[in-house]
Each structure stands twice: as C-alpha cells, then as structure tokens.
Design a protein around this motif. Structure first.
Motif, PDB file in Angstrom:
ATOM      1  N   LEU A  28      94.070  15.998  32.035  1.00  0.00           N
ATOM      2  CA  LEU A  28      93.291  15.995  33.276  1.00  0.00           C
ATOM      3  C   LEU A  28      91.814  16.157  32.950  1.00  0.00           C
ATOM      4  O   LEU A  28      91.426  17.115  32.269  1.00  0.00           O
ATOM      5  N   VAL A  29      91.008  15.224  33.426  1.00  0.00           N
ATOM      6  CA  VAL A  29      89.553  15.361  33.304  1.00  0.00           C
ATOM      7  C   VAL A  29      88.949  15.044  34.670  1.00  0.00           C
ATOM      8  O   VAL A  29      89.269  14.007  35.258  1.00  0.00           O
ATOM      9  N   THR A  30      88.132  15.944  35.182  1.00  0.00           N
ATOM     10  CA  THR A  30      87.469  15.677  36.461  1.00  0.00           C
ATOM     11  C   THR A  30      85.957  15.663  36.267  1.00  0.00           C
ATOM     12  O   THR A  30      85.426  16.322  35.362  1.00  0.00           O
ATOM     13  N   ARG A  31      85.288  14.911  37.142  1.00  0.00           N
ATOM     14  CA  ARG A  31      83.822  14.862  37.076  1.00  0.00           C
ATOM     15  C   ARG A  31      83.240  16.260  37.329  1.00  0.00           C
ATOM     16  O   ARG A  31      82.315  16.681  36.644  1.00  0.00           O
ATOM     17  N   ALA A  32      83.841  16.974  38.301  1.00  0.00           N
ATOM     18  CA  ALA A  32      83.285  18.293  38.670  1.00  0.00           C
ATOM     19  C   ALA A  32      83.326  19.258  37.486  1.00  0.00           C
ATOM     20  O   ALA A  32      82.331  19.916  37.167  1.00  0.00           O
ATOM     21  N   ALA A  33      84.486  19.330  36.804  1.00  0.00           N
ATOM     22  CA  ALA A  33      84.606  20.270  35.687  1.00  0.00           C
ATOM     23  C   ALA A  33      83.730  19.820  34.510  1.00  0.00           C
ATOM     24  O   ALA A  33      83.143  20.653  33.809  1.00  0.00           O
ATOM     25  N   SER A  34      83.644  18.517  34.301  1.00  0.00           N
ATOM     26  CA  SER A  34      82.813  18.017  33.194  1.00  0.00           C
ATOM     27  C   SER A  34      81.339  18.319  33.461  1.00  0.00           C
ATOM     28  O   SER A  34      80.597  18.713  32.557  1.00  0.00           O
ATOM     29  N   GLU A  35      80.926  18.153  34.710  1.00  0.00           N
ATOM     30  CA  GLU A  35      79.531  18.456  35.079  1.00  0.00           C
ATOM     31  C   GLU A  35      79.214  19.928  34.839  1.00  0.00           C
ATOM     32  O   GLU A  35      78.204  20.285  34.253  1.00  0.00           O
ATOM     33  N   MET A  80      88.449  10.636  28.498  1.00  0.00           N
ATOM     34  CA  MET A  80      87.350  11.047  27.631  1.00  0.00           C
ATOM     35  C   MET A  80      86.064  10.283  27.947  1.00  0.00           C
ATOM     36  O   MET A  80      84.960  10.787  27.751  1.00  0.00           O
ATOM     37  N   GLY A  81      86.241   9.058  28.454  1.00  0.00           N
ATOM     38  CA  GLY A  81      85.064   8.289  28.885  1.00  0.00           C
ATOM     39  C   GLY A  81      84.373   8.982  30.052  1.00  0.00           C
ATOM     40  O   GLY A  81      83.141   9.085  30.102  1.00  0.00           O
ATOM     41  N   LEU A  82      85.170   9.488  31.004  1.00  0.00           N
ATOM     42  CA  LEU A  82      84.595  10.194  32.148  1.00  0.00           C
ATOM     43  C   LEU A  82      83.866  11.457  31.678  1.00  0.00           C
ATOM     44  O   LEU A  82      82.760  11.760  32.128  1.00  0.00           O
ATOM     45  N   PHE A  83      84.495  12.157  30.743  1.00  0.00           N
ATOM     46  CA  PHE A  83      83.874  13.385  30.219  1.00  0.00           C
ATOM     47  C   PHE A  83      82.529  13.046  29.558  1.00  0.00           C
ATOM     48  O   PHE A  83      81.494  13.638  29.872  1.00  0.00           O
ATOM     49  N   ARG A  84      82.555  12.066  28.652  1.00  0.00           N
ATOM     50  CA  ARG A  84      81.330  11.696  27.918  1.00  0.00           C
ATOM     51  C   ARG A  84      80.231  11.226  28.884  1.00  0.00           C
ATOM     52  O   ARG A  84      79.095  11.687  28.827  1.00  0.00           O
ATOM     53  N   ASN A 119      87.399  24.820  29.891  1.00  0.00           N
ATOM     54  CA  ASN A 119      88.504  25.762  29.787  1.00  0.00           C
ATOM     55  C   ASN A 119      89.580  25.587  30.847  1.00  0.00           C
ATOM     56  O   ASN A 119      90.594  26.277  30.804  1.00  0.00           O
ATOM     57  N   SER A 120      89.332  24.715  31.826  1.00  0.00           N
ATOM     58  CA  SER A 120      90.214  24.753  32.993  1.00  0.00           C
ATOM     59  C   SER A 120      91.122  23.545  33.123  1.00  0.00           C
ATOM     60  O   SER A 120      91.948  23.497  34.015  1.00  0.00           O
ATOM     61  N   GLU A 121      90.958  22.546  32.240  1.00  0.00           N
ATOM     62  CA  GLU A 121      91.809  21.361  32.410  1.00  0.00           C
ATOM     63  C   GLU A 121      92.111  20.724  31.061  1.00  0.00           C
ATOM     64  O   GLU A 121      92.644  21.379  30.180  1.00  0.00           O
ATOM     65  N   GLY A 122      91.906  19.425  30.874  1.00  0.00           N
ATOM     66  CA  GLY A 122      92.183  18.771  29.595  1.00  0.00           C
ATOM     67  C   GLY A 122      93.670  18.563  29.383  1.00  0.00           C
ATOM     68  O   GLY A 122      94.414  18.236  30.309  1.00  0.00           O
ATOM     69  N   PHE A 123      94.117  18.808  28.157  1.00  0.00           N
ATOM     70  CA  PHE A 123      95.508  18.522  27.801  1.00  0.00           C
ATOM     71  C   PHE A 123      96.368  19.784  27.758  1.00  0.00           C
ATOM     72  O   PHE A 123      97.420  19.802  27.139  1.00  0.00           O
ATOM     73  N   TYR A 124      95.900  20.850  28.399  1.00  0.00           N
ATOM     74  CA  TYR A 124      96.669  22.093  28.403  1.00  0.00           C
ATOM     75  C   TYR A 124      97.694  22.060  29.537  1.00  0.00           C
ATOM     76  O   TYR A 124      97.336  22.093  30.717  1.00  0.00           O
ATOM     77  N   ALA A 125      98.954  22.024  29.149  1.00  0.00           N
ATOM     78  CA  ALA A 125     100.039  21.830  30.111  1.00  0.00           C
ATOM     79  C   ALA A 125     100.096  22.933  31.162  1.00  0.00           C
ATOM     80  O   ALA A 125     100.617  22.735  32.260  1.00  0.00           O
ATOM     81  N   ASP A 126      99.536  24.119  30.829  1.00  0.00           N
ATOM     82  CA  ASP A 126      99.645  25.246  31.777  1.00  0.00           C
ATOM     83  C   ASP A 126      98.514  25.246  32.790  1.00  0.00           C
ATOM     84  O   ASP A 126      98.442  26.115  33.636  1.00  0.00           O
ATOM     85  N   ARG A 127      97.566  24.305  32.708  1.00  0.00           N
ATOM     86  CA  ARG A 127      96.486  24.388  33.695  1.00  0.00           C
ATOM     87  C   ARG A 127      96.026  23.043  34.254  1.00  0.00           C
ATOM     88  O   ARG A 127      95.005  22.962  34.889  1.00  0.00           O
ATOM     89  N   ASN A 128      96.810  21.991  34.029  1.00  0.00           N
ATOM     90  CA  ASN A 128      96.326  20.714  34.551  1.00  0.00           C
ATOM     91  C   ASN A 128      97.179  20.126  35.684  1.00  0.00           C
ATOM     92  O   ASN A 128      97.015  18.967  36.040  1.00  0.00           O
TER      93      ASN A 128
END
Ligand code: ATP
Length: 361
Positions: free
Chosen positions: A162-169, A199-203, A133-142
């Motif tokens: 935006l994809v981070t290891r911390a949020a994905s974990e 998306m590779g980092l997320f997966r 819910n906190s990152e990805g492709f949402y322009a208002d939160r990345n």
C-alpha cells in the motif's frame, strides 16, 4: 487533552517487552532519570505497561487494552523489543507495529553515525534514514480489515503493498525538514523499475514535495543500488527517505556499517506523539545474560527528550538529551564497551559508567 503542556512533569510510558527488553529498558530509564536530575529538570513520572510474552500470560494478549489506554495518557514512551515469532500462533501480531498503527506514528527516524572510539566498517558514516511507518508492504498495517498477506490455496501466497500520496507527502516533508537542518541533501529510495505504480507514486510524490525546499538537493536511487552505494561510499548520503520495508532493511545495514545493531537508535512519531524504540529486536540469544548493549535505547531516549523539548518548549529536556549522548561517547572513549563491540562490560556495568558520566558537565 494536550499531554505535552509545558511545566507539568513528564509522564512517560515504559514498556519492557521481550528478550533483552527488561535489561535495556531498565538501563534507559536509569540513564534518563540521572540525566534529567543532572540538567535540573523535574523527574519523570514513569508508567510501566505490559507488552509481549508476559502480557500474553497475564492478560491474554501481547498488547492488552490497558497498555493502549495507559499510553494515551502519557507524553511519550520508551518501547522495548518484542519477539512475536515466539508467541503462540494466535498471538503472532507484532505489538510494536500495532502500537505504531494505533497511534498513527507515521515517521520512523533512524539516525546512523559512527561513534568515536568504536571500530566501524564505515567510520565517516553520518546519515538519517526516514522510513514511512504506516503502510508499504507490512501485512499488519496496510489493510483496514484483515491481513495484507493471504493464501487463496495452501500453495499460493499473496501480499499487498500500500502506498498513498498522503502518507508519502507526510514522510517526504519529515525528510526535507530534517535535511534543511543537516547537510541539505535527500535521496529518495524506491524500486519504481519493478513496482512502477506503488513505488512510482512514492518517488514522484517525494519529488513534488522537494519543490517546496529549493535549498535541499534531491536525487533518487533504486533500493538495491542504494544498498551497494551505502557500503561503497556512505559519505555520499545525508537523509534517505523510503518506504517501510526498504527502510527497515537499509537501517540494519547502515547500523552495522556504523558499528553494531546495539547502538542504532530510532524515534517513531506523529505530529503529537513520539515513541523511543531501538532498531534492534529482542535478541533472545542474549536475554537474561546481562550482556546486551543498551546504547541504542539510550540514544533513542535522547531523541525522545529532544522531540519533547521542542514540543513542550522546554530546552532543559534537550540539555538532558545532550548529557546522555555525551556520557555514552565519553564511556566509549574511556574504552568501556559491551561484548558486541569487543568490550568486557556487562549491561549493568556499562549503565553505571554512563550514569556516572551524565553528571560531568
Ligand atoms: P527484529 O526482526 O525484531 O528486528 P532480528 O531478527 O532482526 O529482530 P535482533 O533481535 O535485532 O534480530 O538481533 C539480531 C542479533 O543481533 C542478536 O541475535 C544479537 O546477537 C545481536 N543484537 C541485537 N541487539 C543487540 C544489542 N542490543 N546488544 C548486543 N547485541 C545485539
């Protein structure tokens, strides 16, 4: 201060928002009050707070400071929908997204199941979409400053993902914990074939987290394949974990497979805060007509009560949540429904039917 200290009466924020918001939020409040009374729980101390069009007119902002401050002093809250596309251009920021960001509500839990007595495209559907819910492709939160979308020239538009290891974990742990208590299967939904870094980092991060849950089966699918698979064979899914935008799209699709957007519930949460919010938006076409389906917010409120029950160690709140869900099911089984599901009941009539049934058990 720990707002969720057991024994203290619940203090819940209540935000009407735009469009059908006042109708469905009012309905949810009434049903929660009755369910708590029926379960012998202390009444809620409601804290109404402004957001949306009315807040722009009154406070000059769709999400005024008074609302953010007020929410900080609550145990959780019910958020109505907003219609930010209709705001004046200088106020277009989505207040719901801003609240999620402000309180770091990183997980959006969206259960989808068919409701007995209601015609569904996929009657056997029973799954949960766990949406980052906190990152990805949402322009208002990345972005820390500015928007994730920008135009170097009027004819060129760019968008940052935006994809981070911390949020994905963090979101993967939510999904695997949830699957442990369900049918023990997680599907990681991504698009690493065209977005191999993000998306590779997320997966890959989700797969790393999976190692800590050997009892849970795990697989992954591209989002387009997952969309087709959901329509073809929804019973193959238990928990889906995915990034922000994909989760938003797939949950509308899954909600429609289950019956109607009007019944699709969600909870936004962090470790310490939770917000009940329907999956649907402000539905301006229905606003003020007393025709909206309030069930999405009834179920979302039940999710909030369950979350609070665990956090505060107060099972009575979970019993109130059970009452809400059973009352909605019993209302549908009695053939009473709003127009989106082919029924004749108005929002307020439907609310009264549910309210009467929360006292039955
Ligand atoms: P958002 O992007 O904010 O989610 P949206 O553009 O997806 O909004 P919604 O406001 O969710 O659109 O609604 C789409 C349509 O679905 C509405 O126009 C309405 O007809 C129907 N709908 C949505 N919510 C409900 C509801 N609670 N009861 C009945 N019909 C609904």
């Amino acid at each position: 201060m720990d707002q969720t200290k057991p024994g203290r009466p619940l203090r819940l924020g209540l935000i009407d928002g735009d469009g059908i918001g006042p109708e469905v939020v009012g309905s949810a409040r009434r049903v929660v009050d009755e369910a708590l009374a029926a379960a012998d729980a202390a009444p809620v101390d409601w804290v109404p707070l402004p957001m949306g069009r009315q807040a722009i007119d009154e406070f000059g902002s769709a999400l005024p400071e008074v609302t953010l401050t007020g929410l900080r002093d609550t145990d959780g809250w019910i958020l109505g929908p907003h219609d930010n596309a209709s705001y004046p251009p200088q106020h277009r920021v989505a207040p719901g997204g801003a609240i999620r960001r402000h309180f770091a509500l990183h997980a959006n839990i969206r259960p989808v199941h068919a409701i007995p007595g209601i015609a569904a495209v996929a009657p056997g559907i029973d799954l949960v979409i766990v949406r980052e819910n906190s990152e990805g492709f949402y322009a208002d939160r990345n972005m820390a400053v500015g928007s994730g979308e920008f135009c170097p020239t009027p004819d060129i538009a760019l968008s940052v993902g935006l994809v981070t290891r911390a949020a994905s974990e963090r979101i993967a742990h939510e999904a695997f914990r949830l699957a442990t208590a369900r049918r023990g299967q997680v599907t990681i939904v991504h698009k690493a074939n065209v977005l191999p870094l993000t998306m590779g980092l997320f997966r890959d991060t989700c797969y790393e987290v999976a190692r800590g849950y050997p009892q849970v089966r795990v697989n992954d699918e591209h989002v387009d394949a997952a969309a087709a698979h959901l329509v073809r064979s929804p019973g193959d899914f238990d928990v889906l974990v995915t990034e922000n935008l994909f989760g938003d799209i797939l949950s509308d699709l899954a909600a429609q497979l289950a019956g109607s957007l009007g019944t699709a519930a969600s909870l936004n949460c962090s470790e310490t805060r939770a917000m009940a919010q329907a999956v649907h938006g402000a539905a301006p076409d229905l606003a003020g007509h007393n025709r909206a389906n309030p069930v999405a917010l009834h179920h979302s409120s039940a999710m909030l009560l369950r979350w609070l029950a665990t956090r505060r160690g107060e099972p009575v709140l979970a019993r109130a949540a059970d009452r809400i869900e059973r009352a909605v099911a019993a209302t549908y089984e009695a053939g009473i429904a709003t127009a989106d599901l082919g029924g004749l009941a108005s929002t307020s009539e439907f609310t009264e039917h549910v309210t009467a049934r929360v006292h039955r058990w």
